[in-house]
Scaffold this motif. Structure first.
Motif, PDB file in Angstrom:
ATOM      1  N   MET A   1       1.528  -1.621  -4.216  1.00 43.44           N
ATOM      2  CA  MET A   1       1.530  -0.239  -3.788  1.00 43.44           C
ATOM      3  C   MET A   1       1.729  -0.194  -2.287  1.00 43.44           C
ATOM      4  SD  MET A   1      -1.357   1.773  -5.918  1.00 43.44           S
ATOM      5  CE  MET A   1      -2.367   0.422  -6.484  1.00 43.44           C
ATOM      6  N   GLN A   2       2.265   0.904  -1.870  1.00 46.09           N
ATOM      7  CA  GLN A   2       2.537   1.085  -0.453  1.00 46.09           C
ATOM      8  C   GLN A   2       2.051   2.470  -0.036  1.00 46.09           C
ATOM      9  OE1 GLN A   2       6.697   0.787   0.387  1.00 46.09           O
ATOM     10  NE2 GLN A   2       6.439   1.018   2.557  1.00 46.09           N
ATOM     11  N   ALA A   3       1.310   2.526   1.088  1.00 48.67           N
ATOM     12  CA  ALA A   3       0.883   3.825   1.599  1.00 48.67           C
ATOM     13  C   ALA A   3       2.119   4.591   2.001  1.00 48.67           C
ATOM     14  CB  ALA A   3      -0.052   3.661   2.786  1.00 48.67           C
ATOM     15  N   ARG A   4       2.226   5.805   1.513  1.00 52.37           N
ATOM     16  CA  ARG A   4       3.403   6.573   1.869  1.00 52.37           C
ATOM     17  C   ARG A   4       3.072   7.769   2.722  1.00 52.37           C
ATOM     18  NH1 ARG A   4       5.822  10.527  -2.470  1.00 52.37           N
ATOM     19  NH2 ARG A   4       3.961  11.689  -2.829  1.00 52.37           N
ATOM     20  N   LEU A   5       1.849   8.241   2.633  1.00 52.01           N
ATOM     21  CA  LEU A   5       1.523   9.400   3.462  1.00 52.01           C
ATOM     22  C   LEU A   5       0.036   9.591   3.621  1.00 52.01           C
ATOM     23  CD1 LEU A   5       0.724  12.019   1.397  1.00 52.01           C
ATOM     24  CD2 LEU A   5       3.129  11.795   0.956  1.00 52.01           C
ATOM     25  N   LEU A   6      -0.287  10.411   4.587  1.00 53.61           N
ATOM     26  CA  LEU A   6      -1.658  10.829   4.815  1.00 53.61           C
ATOM     27  C   LEU A   6      -1.721  12.309   4.452  1.00 53.61           C
ATOM     28  CD1 LEU A   6      -4.524  10.277   5.954  1.00 53.61           C
ATOM     29  CD2 LEU A   6      -3.657  11.064   8.154  1.00 53.61           C
ATOM     30  N   LEU A   7      -2.494  12.620   3.420  1.00 53.18           N
ATOM     31  CA  LEU A   7      -2.694  14.024   3.033  1.00 53.18           C
ATOM     32  C   LEU A   7      -3.694  14.645   3.994  1.00 53.18           C
ATOM     33  CD1 LEU A   7      -2.988  13.818  -0.847  1.00 53.18           C
ATOM     34  CD2 LEU A   7      -1.015  14.508   0.507  1.00 53.18           C
ATOM     35  N   GLY A  68       8.132   1.274 -11.876  1.00 56.68           N
ATOM     36  CA  GLY A  68       7.949   0.508 -13.107  1.00 56.68           C
ATOM     37  C   GLY A  68       6.498   0.332 -13.529  1.00 56.68           C
ATOM     38  N   GLU A  69       5.549   0.615 -12.638  1.00 56.90           N
ATOM     39  CA  GLU A  69       4.140   0.509 -12.999  1.00 56.90           C
ATOM     40  C   GLU A  69       3.627   1.872 -13.431  1.00 56.90           C
ATOM     41  OE1 GLU A  69      -0.125  -1.181 -11.321  1.00 56.90           O
ATOM     42  OE2 GLU A  69       1.429  -0.685  -9.875  1.00 56.90           O
ATOM     43  N   GLU A  70       2.839   1.896 -14.470  1.00 54.83           N
ATOM     44  CA  GLU A  70       2.231   3.133 -14.939  1.00 54.83           C
ATOM     45  C   GLU A  70       1.040   3.475 -14.051  1.00 54.83           C
ATOM     46  OE1 GLU A  70       3.239   5.103 -17.517  1.00 54.83           O
ATOM     47  OE2 GLU A  70       4.979   3.787 -17.752  1.00 54.83           O
ATOM     48  N   ALA A  72      -1.676   4.821 -14.940  1.00 52.86           N
ATOM     49  CA  ALA A  72      -2.918   4.453 -15.629  1.00 52.86           C
ATOM     50  C   ALA A  72      -3.291   2.998 -15.349  1.00 52.86           C
ATOM     51  CB  ALA A  72      -2.781   4.684 -17.132  1.00 52.86           C
ATOM     52  N   ALA A  73      -2.300   2.112 -15.292  1.00 55.27           N
ATOM     53  CA  ALA A  73      -2.564   0.696 -14.999  1.00 55.27           C
ATOM     54  C   ALA A  73      -3.054   0.524 -13.564  1.00 55.27           C
ATOM     55  CB  ALA A  73      -1.316  -0.137 -15.247  1.00 55.27           C
ATOM     56  N   ALA A  74      -2.465   1.265 -12.638  1.00 51.76           N
ATOM     57  CA  ALA A  74      -2.893   1.188 -11.240  1.00 51.76           C
ATOM     58  C   ALA A  74      -4.318   1.709 -11.087  1.00 51.76           C
ATOM     59  CB  ALA A  74      -1.937   1.980 -10.352  1.00 51.76           C
ATOM     60  N   ILE A  75      -4.639   2.797 -11.774  1.00 49.78           N
ATOM     61  CA  ILE A  75      -5.999   3.346 -11.726  1.00 49.78           C
ATOM     62  C   ILE A  75      -6.989   2.326 -12.289  1.00 49.78           C
ATOM     63  CG2 ILE A  75      -7.540   5.101 -12.694  1.00 49.78           C
ATOM     64  CD1 ILE A  75      -5.089   7.040 -12.541  1.00 49.78           C
ATOM     65  N   ALA A  76      -6.661   1.724 -13.432  1.00 50.45           N
ATOM     66  CA  ALA A  76      -7.555   0.735 -14.055  1.00 50.45           C
ATOM     67  C   ALA A  76      -7.801  -0.447 -13.118  1.00 50.45           C
ATOM     68  CB  ALA A  76      -6.962   0.260 -15.376  1.00 50.45           C
ATOM     69  N   ARG A  77      -6.751  -0.922 -12.442  1.00 51.12           N
ATOM     70  CA  ARG A  77      -6.886  -2.044 -11.516  1.00 51.12           C
ATOM     71  C   ARG A  77      -7.822  -1.682 -10.361  1.00 51.12           C
ATOM     72  NH1 ARG A  77      -1.892  -2.546 -10.415  1.00 51.12           N
ATOM     73  NH2 ARG A  77      -1.874  -1.749  -8.301  1.00 51.12           N
ATOM     74  N   SER A 111      -0.081   8.410  -6.562  1.00 49.14           N
ATOM     75  CA  SER A 111       0.949   9.262  -7.138  1.00 49.14           C
ATOM     76  C   SER A 111       2.021   8.405  -7.789  1.00 49.14           C
ATOM     77  CB  SER A 111       1.586  10.157  -6.074  1.00 49.14           C
ATOM     78  OG  SER A 111       2.328   9.378  -5.157  1.00 49.14           O
ATOM     79  N   ALA A 112       2.707   8.995  -8.759  1.00 50.74           N
ATOM     80  CA  ALA A 112       3.805   8.318  -9.451  1.00 50.74           C
ATOM     81  C   ALA A 112       4.785   9.370  -9.915  1.00 50.74           C
ATOM     82  CB  ALA A 112       3.272   7.527 -10.640  1.00 50.74           C
TER      83      ALA A 112
END
Length: 114
Positions: A1-7, A68-70, A72-77, A111-112
């Motif tokens: 994952m890569q940080a893309r922004l600051l909300l 390509g990554e879901e 849900a998988a990122a959240i679980a990790r 986000s995805a």
């Protein structure tokens, strides 16, 4: 994952925008009405968020899930690594987004693209 922004949550984008554009000299990259405005802050995009696009109450890093990554998988990790889910993944106008809390208690947005 890569940080893309600051909300950066604001009550009103029109009222907040002069501080960032005139005061800090940031250029507007993209605007979506009264709910989202992306500003060029160099390596990160600073995203002013209001209304329905305001998923957090304080500034938070947002990470885009790798292609390509879901989500849900990122959240679980991240949960396995000690995070907790504060807002489950939900489809927004442009992307699917979830809010987690880091082990230190800070908000983190994932986000995805659908």
């Amino acid at each position: 994952m890569q940080a893309r922004l600051l909300l950066y949550p604001v009550a009103d984008i029109d009222a907040a925008l002069p501080f960032f554009t005139q005061g800090l000299g940031l250029a507007v990259k993209f605007r979506d009405g009264d709910r989202y405005c992306a500003l060029d802050a160099g390596a990160l995009t600073l995203a002013l968020v209001a209304g329905e696009e305001r998923p957090v109450g304080q500034p938070a890093l947002a990470f885009k899930v790798d292609e390509g990554e879901e989500i849900a998988a990122a959240i679980a990790r991240l949960v396995d690594a000690g995070a907790s889910v504060t807002l489950p993944a939900a489809q927004g106008p442009h992307e699917t987004r979830a809010v987690l809390q880091t082990p230190e208690g800070f908000a983190l947005v994932l986000s995805a693209k659908p």
